[in-house]
Design an enzyme around this catalytic site. Structure first.
Site, PDB file in Angstrom:
ATOM      1  N   SER A 143       0.858  -1.181   0.000  1.00 32.38           N
ATOM      2  CA  SER A 143       0.000   0.000   0.000  1.00 32.38           C
ATOM      3  C   SER A 143       0.893   1.229   0.000  1.00 32.38           C
ATOM      4  CB  SER A 143      -0.912  -0.001   1.221  1.00 32.38           C
ATOM      5  OG  SER A 143      -1.867   1.042   1.111  1.00 32.38           O
ATOM      6  N   GLU A 144       0.596   2.174  -0.879  1.00 31.50           N
ATOM      7  CA  GLU A 144       1.531   3.277  -1.107  1.00 31.50           C
ATOM      8  C   GLU A 144       1.611   4.250   0.059  1.00 31.50           C
ATOM      9  OE1 GLU A 144      -1.048   2.417  -3.060  1.00 31.50           O
ATOM     10  OE2 GLU A 144      -1.960   4.165  -4.043  1.00 31.50           O
ATOM     11  N   ASN A 145       0.771   4.062   1.079  1.00 34.98           N
ATOM     12  CA  ASN A 145       0.946   4.877   2.280  1.00 34.98           C
ATOM     13  C   ASN A 145       1.947   4.257   3.257  1.00 34.98           C
ATOM     14  OD1 ASN A 145      -1.145   2.949   2.512  1.00 34.98           O
ATOM     15  ND2 ASN A 145      -1.873   3.879   4.388  1.00 34.98           N
TER      16      ASN A 145
END
Lengths: 225, 213, 225, 213
Positions: D50-52
């Site tokens: 997840s890019e967070n």
């Protein structure tokens, strides 16, 4: 599922071909993948391009590789006065060298890791390092264009790996290892300890498993300084 | 060259230590700068950065206490001060290059009147040479102090109009602390801020390759 | 020694001037410095340039700042459909916006932190993002030149700080916070807990103290999504 | 347009799930891709990014289990799989942009025959729009799969010769999984690899804006 655990350091490096570009972690005696280096020397693989901060301490670290004449080109920041085998080969013109400022060495590897194709820095402007590099002025600051340093392999050392490849490092043995792990196509890590998946707190992982391709336990050779 | 006592390497370090602001983040280079940690004024708190990935280095390790996973940028075993942290070498140099260090103290072969620094390579030296972290640190520290002897062993000035040694970085030096003087590099020239005990400005000027204000 | 601990969020933000450029950490409801944002809104400081992934969720996160008309320019990746106060101001042309791909937003802030004056990336080539940017071909890849994003302040949220400013973050509340901490001239952190120096394992520190300038404990406002 | 059953969104996700190699690192975008995690073939292990700043996301949190410090890129509370890790968002996007993700699956408004993707902005839409992580992910994943309906609500092809919507990235798509077909983007053109049950190549070609091989 693809298996990352290797039974021996020899198995972990068996397919490294002649002419490979390899990053070697470690700084000041801490965090060198000495067991992988010895295994690589045993294969007799030649014509290696080595990317590392320094070029060995006598027989230690990369020393053996130079002693055996297996490295033909080096990208390094501080080869070192005690890298006698390197210095002999270098003097005999059997090894070529690109000298890079230490932080720029890190940053060029990180650029490769991050899909950055080049970056501008003030470091090295007006010095030998700027030779042949594009120069320009940005925000009234003279800077030069630096390019990514990529590699086929990273040989790194960590303290602990879980079976998926999440890594932690001990104290200042971290140094270049996490950056090289990210920058190479195939990262091979020697660790002191392999622990079950779930044993490392997700907040404490330093190198996430995605960057690690081969894991081998190796409590063996250690050089101090 | 006047035959008067000059500051020892330890005294240069002690003098340079007084330039460090309380609470500052500091990197110490090879040579004289590395002695500074032993000469901090009482009550001064300074946090030492090492470019191999340590913030908050303590004193050097004593015999029997060495841990070779805990070495400084000179590869010497050290200890940690309370509140230390470890990080990878790219972040360590992000600190040096990005202007996060309050002060860096480096050794020097030559400093020019414009603050150019030469400290990594002696012309004609044998071997490969090596840059290490000096170029990143010189380019990025908020304040750069150079500690060195005022003259070479042959008595030639090390503070010069233009460096003849290979350069480390241009216009980077803020202050020079030598065995004879403390000199600030200003836009208008080299300001002699302090002289060693018993030395006159005229005597120091004679040993300096650029005019002193 | 310089004291980083502040007695209140209001004291921590009291000197932020009109026109300041401020980075705000947080993503998806996690890791927003909501208490600092409320304190800043109480000062009435105006004409702020906000650098943040998104522009608030109704009254939450940056929502209050837009509601009160305190922000005039935004650099963001995903302002968000629930950023209604931002969207109203934007439609009324009271706020200007630079849209940046999320990873490039991170990387441009990291460039500022690392003393990098610009970098080349393939991200955005052929899209609206490339408008007005230098284009070139490196290694047969079209790429564009991206510039650093700097800020006067970073407002961030961490879980724990020691009194020197070493920080750890909880779970995915880490997100943009460590990057912004490195990129701004003055970093102000609100934390859930302040612990004595020495309580955080040096290997577990995520943001080293050098990047943190003001610390304030604030167990207060929290928005979920 | 033939009035035959098409794959549901869930069936598109289930079909796309079969494209994921065992042990691969995968990012799932908004929309149909996000359903894929629920339709993994038995015995397949996939690590979700997840890019967070999460690697090793687990299933979505159940009611009462939500922790708002543990959300995915859609801001939805999730859980962790064993062996997960957290990192900051720059490292998260280093993973997406640097070619470390084995597969990314994104939604799409249009895909061109050259593999150009448009998926972030509808022309003429109100509001500011938003890019998010799509451009970084599209530019960097080793393999990019797009999941979308084969046609718009009005029946217009979403697979086109040239995108008319604002682009996300050029020549980035490897495979398109729709409610009618699985199509590979090849140098020589769009290869129809699979058709939905009951659909012929000719029928699918009529609903496709570029020639199918």
């Amino acid at each position: 599922m693809r298996q990352k655990l290797f039974p021996s350091v020899d198995a972990a490096v068996a397919d490294v071909p002649d002419g490979a570009r390899i990053m070697f972690g470690g700084f000041g005696g801490a965090g060198f993948p000495n067991n992988l280096i010895h295994a690589l020397a045993r294969t007799g693989t030649r014509n290696i391009t080595a990317i590392s901060n320094n070029c060995g301490t006598r027989d230690g670290e990369l020393g053996l590789m130079f002693k055996n004449g297996l490295i033909s080109h080096v990208i390094a920041s501080f080869p070192g006065p005690h890298a006698n085998y390197f210095q002999e080969r270098f003097a005999a013109k059997e090894v070529t060298l690109e000298l890079v400022p230490q932080g720029i060495l890190c940053e060029r590897m990180r650029a490769a890791a991050a899909g950055i194709l080049g970056f501008y820095t003030t470091v090295g402007v007006g010095t030998e390092v700027a030779a042949g590099k594009e120069e320009r002025v940005i925000d009234n600051q003279h800077c030069i264009l630096e390019s990514p340093i990529r590699a086929d392999y990273a040989f790194i050392k960590a303290q602990r790996a879980d079976e998926l490849g999440n890594l932690t490092y001990r104290l200042a043995a971290r140094n270049f290892n996490p950056i090289m792990a990210m920058a190479a196509r195939t990262t091979i890590v020697e660790v002191e300890e392999i622990v079950p998946v779930g044993s490392i707190d997700p907040e404490h992982v330093v190198t996430p498993a995605i960057f690690v391709h081969r894991i081998v336990q190796a409590k063996g050779i250690r050089y101090a300084g | 060259m006047p035959d008067k006592p000059r500051l020892s390497r330890e005294e240069i370090a002690a003098r340079a230590a007084k330039e460090l602001p309380d609470g500052s983040y500091v990197n110490l280079g090879w040579g004289i700068p590395n002695l500074i940690a032993d000469y901090l004024p009482a009550g001064l708190t300074v946090f030492f950065h090492s470019e191999n990935g340590i913030l908050g280095m303590g004193r050097r390790a004593r015999a029997g206490e060495e841990d070779y996973d805990l070495v400084d940028a000179m590869k010497v075993p050290v200890t940690l001060a309370p509140g230390a942290s470890f990080f990878h070498q790219a972040d360590a140099h992000l600190m040096s290059r990005g202007g996060h260090l309050d002060v860096a103290v480096l050794g020097g072969f030559q400093v020019s009147e414009k603050g150019d620094l030469a400290n990594w390579k002696v012309p004609g030296a044998r071997g490969s040479g090596g840059i290490g972290g000096a170029m990143d640190i010189a380019a990025g520290a908020k304040v750069l102090i150079v500690c060195m002897e005022h003259t070479t062993k042959d008595g030639a000035p090390k503070i010069v109009k233009t460096c003849t040694y290979p350069l480390t970085a241009l216009a980077c030096v803020d202050t020079i602390v030598t065995d004879l003087a403390v000199i600030d590099v200003r836009a208008e020239g080299l300001l002699l801020r302090e002289t060693a005990p018993g030395w006159t400005k005229k005597e120091i000027q004679e040993l300096t390759g650029a005019p002193l204000l």
